[in-house]
Design a protein around this motif. Structure first.
Motif, mmCIF file in Angstrom:
data_model
loop_
_atom_site.group_PDB
_atom_site.id
_atom_site.type_symbol
_atom_site.label_atom_id
_atom_site.label_comp_id
_atom_site.label_asym_id
_atom_site.label_seq_id
_atom_site.Cartn_x
_atom_site.Cartn_y
_atom_site.Cartn_z
ATOM 1 N N LYS A 130 4.108 -32.117 118.153
ATOM 2 C CA LYS A 130 4.786 -31.613 119.289
ATOM 3 C C LYS A 130 4.096 -30.352 119.581
ATOM 4 C CE LYS A 130 9.191 -34.127 119.292
ATOM 5 N NZ LYS A 130 10.485 -34.179 119.106
ATOM 6 N N LEU A 131 4.113 -29.493 118.588
ATOM 7 C CA LEU A 131 3.691 -28.044 118.660
ATOM 8 C C LEU A 131 2.298 -28.015 119.148
ATOM 9 C CD1 LEU A 131 4.068 -24.757 118.406
ATOM 10 C CD2 LEU A 131 3.736 -25.063 116.112
ATOM 11 N N ALA A 132 1.367 -28.961 118.385
ATOM 12 C CA ALA A 132 0.055 -28.984 118.747
ATOM 13 C C ALA A 132 -0.208 -29.456 120.328
ATOM 14 C CB ALA A 132 -0.697 -29.877 117.763
ATOM 15 N N ALA A 133 0.566 -30.298 120.787
ATOM 16 C CA ALA A 133 0.414 -30.859 122.205
ATOM 17 C C ALA A 133 0.892 -29.821 123.040
ATOM 18 C CB ALA A 133 1.608 -32.041 122.347
ATOM 19 N N ILE A 134 1.825 -28.935 122.781
ATOM 20 C CA ILE A 134 2.393 -27.906 123.633
ATOM 21 C C ILE A 134 1.138 -26.838 123.834
ATOM 22 C CG2 ILE A 134 4.167 -26.038 123.981
ATOM 23 C CD1 ILE A 134 6.018 -27.879 122.858
ATOM 24 N N LYS B 164 -1.941 -27.137 123.199
ATOM 25 C CA LYS B 164 -3.043 -27.711 123.874
ATOM 26 C C LYS B 164 -2.756 -27.689 125.258
ATOM 27 C CE LYS B 164 -5.936 -31.824 124.173
ATOM 28 N NZ LYS B 164 -6.273 -33.080 123.633
ATOM 29 N N ALA B 165 -1.655 -28.025 125.815
ATOM 30 C CA ALA B 165 -1.448 -27.975 127.284
ATOM 31 C C ALA B 165 -1.465 -26.676 127.664
ATOM 32 C CB ALA B 165 0.035 -28.582 127.526
ATOM 33 N N GLY C 152 -8.430 -22.902 129.221
ATOM 34 C CA GLY C 152 -9.319 -23.253 127.889
ATOM 35 C C GLY C 152 -9.634 -22.389 126.775
ATOM 36 N N ASN C 153 -8.810 -21.298 126.737
ATOM 37 C CA ASN C 153 -9.238 -20.018 125.850
ATOM 38 C C ASN C 153 -8.348 -20.463 124.456
ATOM 39 O OD1 ASN C 153 -9.816 -17.820 124.336
ATOM 40 N ND2 ASN C 153 -8.881 -16.566 125.693
ATOM 41 N N GLU C 154 -8.905 -21.100 123.372
ATOM 42 C CA GLU C 154 -8.389 -21.455 122.383
ATOM 43 C C GLU C 154 -8.004 -20.359 121.366
ATOM 44 O OE1 GLU C 154 -10.607 -24.298 120.500
ATOM 45 O OE2 GLU C 154 -10.777 -25.815 122.154
ATOM 46 N N ASP C 155 -8.605 -19.119 121.848
ATOM 47 C CA ASP C 155 -8.228 -17.949 120.664
ATOM 48 C C ASP C 155 -6.933 -17.323 121.023
ATOM 49 O OD1 ASP C 155 -10.580 -18.505 119.568
ATOM 50 O OD2 ASP C 155 -11.674 -17.255 120.789
ATOM 51 N N ASP D 6 -3.045 -16.223 121.332
ATOM 52 C CA ASP D 6 -1.801 -16.768 120.365
ATOM 53 C C ASP D 6 -0.795 -17.228 121.350
ATOM 54 O OD1 ASP D 6 -0.157 -16.829 118.283
ATOM 55 O OD2 ASP D 6 0.134 -14.692 118.089
ATOM 56 N N LEU D 7 -0.317 -18.539 121.266
ATOM 57 C CA LEU D 7 0.643 -18.965 122.008
ATOM 58 C C LEU D 7 1.855 -19.251 121.207
ATOM 59 C CD1 LEU D 7 -1.645 -21.545 124.252
ATOM 60 C CD2 LEU D 7 -0.952 -19.299 124.905
ATOM 61 N N GLN D 8 3.105 -19.026 121.732
ATOM 62 C CA GLN D 8 4.210 -19.368 121.496
ATOM 63 C C GLN D 8 5.256 -20.047 122.117
ATOM 64 O OE1 GLN D 8 5.352 -19.289 118.432
ATOM 65 N NE2 GLN D 8 4.089 -18.255 117.220
ATOM 66 N N PRO D 9 5.366 -21.311 122.060
ATOM 67 C CA PRO D 9 5.927 -22.312 122.886
ATOM 68 C C PRO D 9 7.378 -21.591 123.060
ATOM 69 C CG PRO D 9 5.017 -23.787 121.686
ATOM 70 C CD PRO D 9 4.800 -22.277 120.929
ATOM 71 N N ASP D 10 8.164 -21.737 124.246
ATOM 72 C CA ASP D 10 9.440 -21.231 124.395
ATOM 73 C C ASP D 10 10.273 -22.427 123.747
ATOM 74 O OD1 ASP D 10 8.674 -19.194 125.766
ATOM 75 O OD2 ASP D 10 8.673 -19.918 127.712
ATOM 76 N N ASN D 11 10.032 -23.560 123.604
ATOM 77 C CA ASN D 11 10.979 -24.457 123.444
ATOM 78 C C ASN D 11 10.919 -24.936 121.921
ATOM 79 O OD1 ASN D 11 8.499 -25.829 123.736
ATOM 80 N ND2 ASN D 11 9.191 -27.673 124.331
#
Length: 354
Positions: A257-261, A263-264, A271-274, A276-281
């Motif tokens: 789920k984390l990987a899918a979030i 990626k989205a 498309g910047n894969e670098d 640092d994303l932290q999903p809120d949910n």
């Protein structure tokens, strides 16, 4: 048939018990419609298989109460058969409840139970190690609640948890919030088995469960756990292979789920894969009770500014200039010493000539 009493004292595995019972029934009771109370006592550990296969084969009459007590110490099946044989419609007596043992856990109606008697027998009922359906647990709790004090309901003492036994697993979900995490180590495995979901406990509480209690958790009880609670329960369970497999499967689902979030959100930001994303949910991902909280950082004092040094003065070539250091004075003294000796020798030589 002389070996029947011996066979009744042996312990059998879950798979072996029905096989052994079928062989004994075929050999000893092939043409018997109902076993006698005496033979029921001899059958002992074989009774759970007998009542499960054909309850009508056993004698549930009140004269057979002693034999029924042997069954009640080993199984929670057969209470409906016993209630149908009772000629009286009155509530169960104390003697009957003691004799029925674990069979009391199968009672689904309060018509045959007296609240005050159940409350009086609470210490005994807590030792029965029952595994009841949710509706039966709710019924028993509603009947026992008037006799439970705050200590028993909140589990603030080890003695109250010990007295409640498996009944700690049928408490309403909101009451678990008041139980200190340190007391969860006193929970019996039977109490954990009777809980509807482990989500009623916090991550800190799950972490304090004993390995024996944690190993009794079933897959349906952990479906609603967040990642923080999964990690805590996995630490408490130790090396139990069945539970760890179920918990690892949940961790894998969270990671997907984390990987899918991620990626989205990456695609939305170009498309910047670098990044640092932290999903809120997925706030549970960073909430791990097994790791100590970081100590607050102490501010590092700034280095004090060094005093400004005075600019070096240019050497003074004038004859009036004085040496500035002691080392220079010593050097000058050693430089003059040969000249003094030479002058002294010259005067001495001159004096001799005269």
């Amino acid at each position: 048939k002389n070996c029947m009493e011996y066979l009744g004292t042996l312990r059998y595995g879950t798979r072996q018990l029905p096989i052994i019972w079928k062989a004994v029934h075929k050999k000893l009771f092939k043409d018997v419609e109902k076993v006698t109370p005496r033979d029921m006592i001899y059958l002992g550990n074989l009774l759970p298989a007998a009542v499960k296969e054909n309850a009508k084969f056993l004698d549930f009459g009140k004269p057979a109460l002693e034999a029924i007590s042997v069954l009640g110490s080993k199984s929670d099946l057969g209470v409906e058969e016993y209630l149908t044989t009772r000629t009286l419609s009155s509530q169960l007596s104390m003697k009957e409840i003691y004799a029925l043992g674990r069979m009391v856990c199968g009672i689904t109606t309060e018509d045959v139970l007296e609240k005050q008697l159940l409350i009086k027998l609470l210490p005994y009922i807590g030792t029965l190690e029952c595994h009841v359906k949710p509706e039966v647990g709710s019924l028993l709790y509603s009947m026992l609640k008037p006799g439970l004090d705050d200590q028993a309901l909140t589990g603030k003492s080890a003695s109250s948890i010990e007295e409640m036994g498996w009944l700690m697993g049928i408490l309403p979900a909101k009451l678990y919030q008041n139980i200190p995490a340190s007391q969860l180590s006193q929970f019996r495995p039977s109490a954990v088995m009777n809980m509807r979901t482990m989500n009623d406990l916090s991550a800190k509480q799950l972490l304090r469960l004993s390995p024996q209690a944690a190993s009794m958790v079933e897959t349906p009880q952990i479906k609603a756990l967040n990642l923080s609670k999964v990690r805590a329960l996995r630490s408490a369970a130790g090396e139990d292979p069945k539970l760890r497999q179920s918990l690892n499967a949940i961790v894998t689902q969270f990671e997907r789920k984390l990987a899918a979030i991620v990626k989205a959100e990456t695609e939305e930001l170009g498309g910047n894969e670098d990044l640092d994303l932290q999903p809120d949910n997925m706030d549970a991902v960073v909430d791990d009770p097994t790791t100590p909280e970081p100590e607050p950082e102490t501010p590092t004092p700034e280095p004090e500014a060094e005093p400004e040094s005075e600019p070096e003065s240019e050497p003074d070539d004038s004859p009036n200039s004085q040496p500035s250091t002691k080392g220079d004075d010593d050097g000058a003294a050693f430089a003059i010493l040969p000249s003094v000796w030479l002058l002294f020798i010259s005067f001495s030589f001159y004096y001799v000539i005269l």
